[in-house]
Design an enzyme around this catalytic site. Sequence first.
Site, PDB file in Angstrom:
ATOM      1  N   ASP A   9       0.863  -1.187   0.000  1.00 44.91           N
ATOM      2  CA  ASP A   9       0.000   0.000   0.000  1.00 44.91           C
ATOM      3  C   ASP A   9       0.896   1.232   0.000  1.00 44.91           C
ATOM      4  O   ASP A   9       2.094   1.148   0.293  1.00 44.91           O
ATOM      5  CB  ASP A   9      -0.915  -0.010   1.235  1.00 44.91           C
ATOM      6  CG  ASP A   9      -1.851   1.203   1.277  1.00 44.91           C
ATOM      7  OD1 ASP A   9      -2.268   1.677   0.199  1.00 44.91           O
ATOM      8  OD2 ASP A   9      -2.156   1.682   2.381  1.00 44.91           O
ATOM      9  N   SER A  10       0.284   2.364  -0.274  1.00 49.44           N
ATOM     10  CA  SER A  10       1.008   3.630  -0.211  1.00 49.44           C
ATOM     11  C   SER A  10       1.408   3.973   1.213  1.00 49.44           C
ATOM     12  O   SER A  10       2.146   4.936   1.431  1.00 49.44           O
ATOM     13  CB  SER A  10       0.138   4.753  -0.776  1.00 49.44           C
ATOM     14  OG  SER A  10      -1.029   4.901   0.008  1.00 49.44           O
ATOM     15  N   GLY A  42      -2.553   9.211  -4.033  1.00 50.91           N
ATOM     16  CA  GLY A  42      -3.672   9.880  -4.699  1.00 50.91           C
ATOM     17  C   GLY A  42      -3.355  11.230  -5.293  1.00 50.91           C
ATOM     18  O   GLY A  42      -4.074  11.724  -6.163  1.00 50.91           O
ATOM     19  N   CYS A  72      -4.338  -0.966  -2.138  1.00 52.70           N
ATOM     20  CA  CYS A  72      -4.382   0.488  -2.327  1.00 52.70           C
ATOM     21  C   CYS A  72      -5.315   0.766  -3.500  1.00 52.70           C
ATOM     22  O   CYS A  72      -5.071   0.288  -4.604  1.00 52.70           O
ATOM     23  CB  CYS A  72      -2.971   1.005  -2.630  1.00 52.70           C
ATOM     24  SG  CYS A  72      -2.870   2.760  -3.058  1.00 52.70           S
ATOM     25  N   ASN A  73      -6.375   1.503  -3.245  1.00 51.67           N
ATOM     26  CA  ASN A  73      -7.327   1.800  -4.320  1.00 51.67           C
ATOM     27  C   ASN A  73      -6.673   2.549  -5.468  1.00 51.67           C
ATOM     28  O   ASN A  73      -6.902   2.253  -6.647  1.00 51.67           O
ATOM     29  CB  ASN A  73      -8.481   2.644  -3.770  1.00 51.67           C
ATOM     30  CG  ASN A  73      -9.309   1.900  -2.742  1.00 51.67           C
ATOM     31  OD1 ASN A  73      -8.898   1.761  -1.604  1.00 51.67           O
ATOM     32  ND2 ASN A  73     -10.468   1.411  -3.132  1.00 51.67           N
ATOM     33  N   THR A  74      -5.849   3.535  -5.138  1.00 48.45           N
ATOM     34  CA  THR A  74      -5.232   4.370  -6.169  1.00 48.45           C
ATOM     35  C   THR A  74      -4.271   3.561  -7.024  1.00 48.45           C
ATOM     36  O   THR A  74      -4.244   3.697  -8.253  1.00 48.45           O
ATOM     37  CB  THR A  74      -4.501   5.562  -5.524  1.00 48.45           C
ATOM     38  OG1 THR A  74      -5.429   6.312  -4.741  1.00 48.45           O
ATOM     39  CG2 THR A  74      -3.902   6.471  -6.579  1.00 48.45           C
ATOM     40  N   GLU A 150      -1.569   8.676   8.471  1.00 43.60           N
ATOM     41  CA  GLU A 150      -0.143   8.331   8.460  1.00 43.60           C
ATOM     42  C   GLU A 150       0.602   8.971   9.634  1.00 43.60           C
ATOM     43  O   GLU A 150       1.611   8.446  10.113  1.00 43.60           O
ATOM     44  CB  GLU A 150       0.508   8.760   7.143  1.00 43.60           C
ATOM     45  CG  GLU A 150       0.089   7.950   5.934  1.00 43.60           C
ATOM     46  CD  GLU A 150       0.746   6.572   5.877  1.00 43.60           C
ATOM     47  OE1 GLU A 150       1.878   6.424   6.381  1.00 43.60           O
ATOM     48  OE2 GLU A 150       0.112   5.641   5.354  1.00 43.60           O
ATOM     49  N   CYS A 182     -10.716   4.104   0.018  1.00 44.06           N
ATOM     50  CA  CYS A 182      -9.277   4.128   0.293  1.00 44.06           C
ATOM     51  C   CYS A 182      -9.040   3.203   1.472  1.00 44.06           C
ATOM     52  O   CYS A 182      -9.794   3.239   2.452  1.00 44.06           O
ATOM     53  CB  CYS A 182      -8.821   5.551   0.625  1.00 44.06           C
ATOM     54  SG  CYS A 182      -7.117   5.668   1.232  1.00 44.06           S
ATOM     55  N   HIS A 184      -6.958   3.271   3.751  1.00 48.39           N
ATOM     56  CA  HIS A 184      -6.689   3.961   5.017  1.00 48.39           C
ATOM     57  C   HIS A 184      -7.987   4.242   5.786  1.00 48.39           C
ATOM     58  O   HIS A 184      -7.981   4.296   7.019  1.00 48.39           O
ATOM     59  CB  HIS A 184      -5.996   5.311   4.759  1.00 48.39           C
ATOM     60  CG  HIS A 184      -4.534   5.228   4.449  1.00 48.39           C
ATOM     61  ND1 HIS A 184      -4.061   4.761   3.256  1.00 48.39           N
ATOM     62  CD2 HIS A 184      -3.442   5.572   5.191  1.00 48.39           C
ATOM     63  CE1 HIS A 184      -2.732   4.832   3.256  1.00 48.39           C
ATOM     64  NE2 HIS A 184      -2.337   5.303   4.421  1.00 48.39           N
TER      65      HIS A 184
END
Length: 259
Positions: A9-10, A42, A72-74, A150, A182, A184
């Site tokens: 993931d990001s 994103g 991660c959706n993006t 984050e 997302c 997160h």
Amino acid sequence: MQRPIGIFDSGVGGTSIWKEIKKMLPNEHTLYLADSANAPYGERSKEEITQLSIKNTEFLLEHGCKIIVVACNTATTNAIDHLRANFAVPFIGIEPAIKPAALHTKTNKVGVLATKGTLSSSLFHNTSKLFAEGITVLEQEGKGLVELIEAGQVNSTAMQELLKRYLDPMLEQNIDCLVLGCTHYPYLIPLLKEMLPNHITIIDSGEAVARQTKAVLEKNNLLQLTESTPRHMLYTNKETEVLQKLVNDPSAQVAYLDF
């Protein structure tokens, strides 16, 4: 098969997916990669997102992963086609749960809270067009939410103010489902439940992704069939404290990695 499930993931948000996979596949080893130094994805271009996703994939494959979950959706909406075309390993993607929201809504008004990179992607628009015919989909970019998560500020005043700003226009339009677009954002569910009326259903993709991961492992004969004591290794390229706190699991090892 003893090789681990790879997840990237990001940042720390994909641990919401990791938890669902761990719960559904209790014998599987996992290797998680949090690219927090480059979060949020994103805000980046499609080319940047693709290059970061390639780098993450190469790391996981170097460590023997048998399947990769793009948590991660993006990254899914911008890069998964490229990853599938260039790497000989199964990939599991994630996208906003428009379909269950469209099936569930009574007001025919659905809110989607997601990153700019997800909302602007062709995959998101194609999914909305396919599953949300006759449904009003109210899109809201969650600018700033990933950065606060984050930073470990899930319950901060700043988070509450941002959420109120993003939710109020959707509530005025009479949504009865809120899709979290997302990985997160599931960490915001306790706060969202406090802020939203009781009749609004919050929908995320975590359990569905875990089910799909299990199905693809079975299809490719990659399941760990014997009982084992699984190893769970989670790496981040930023401070480990937030990741450690969100994971909150004594069976998992969290470590810093310069990548």
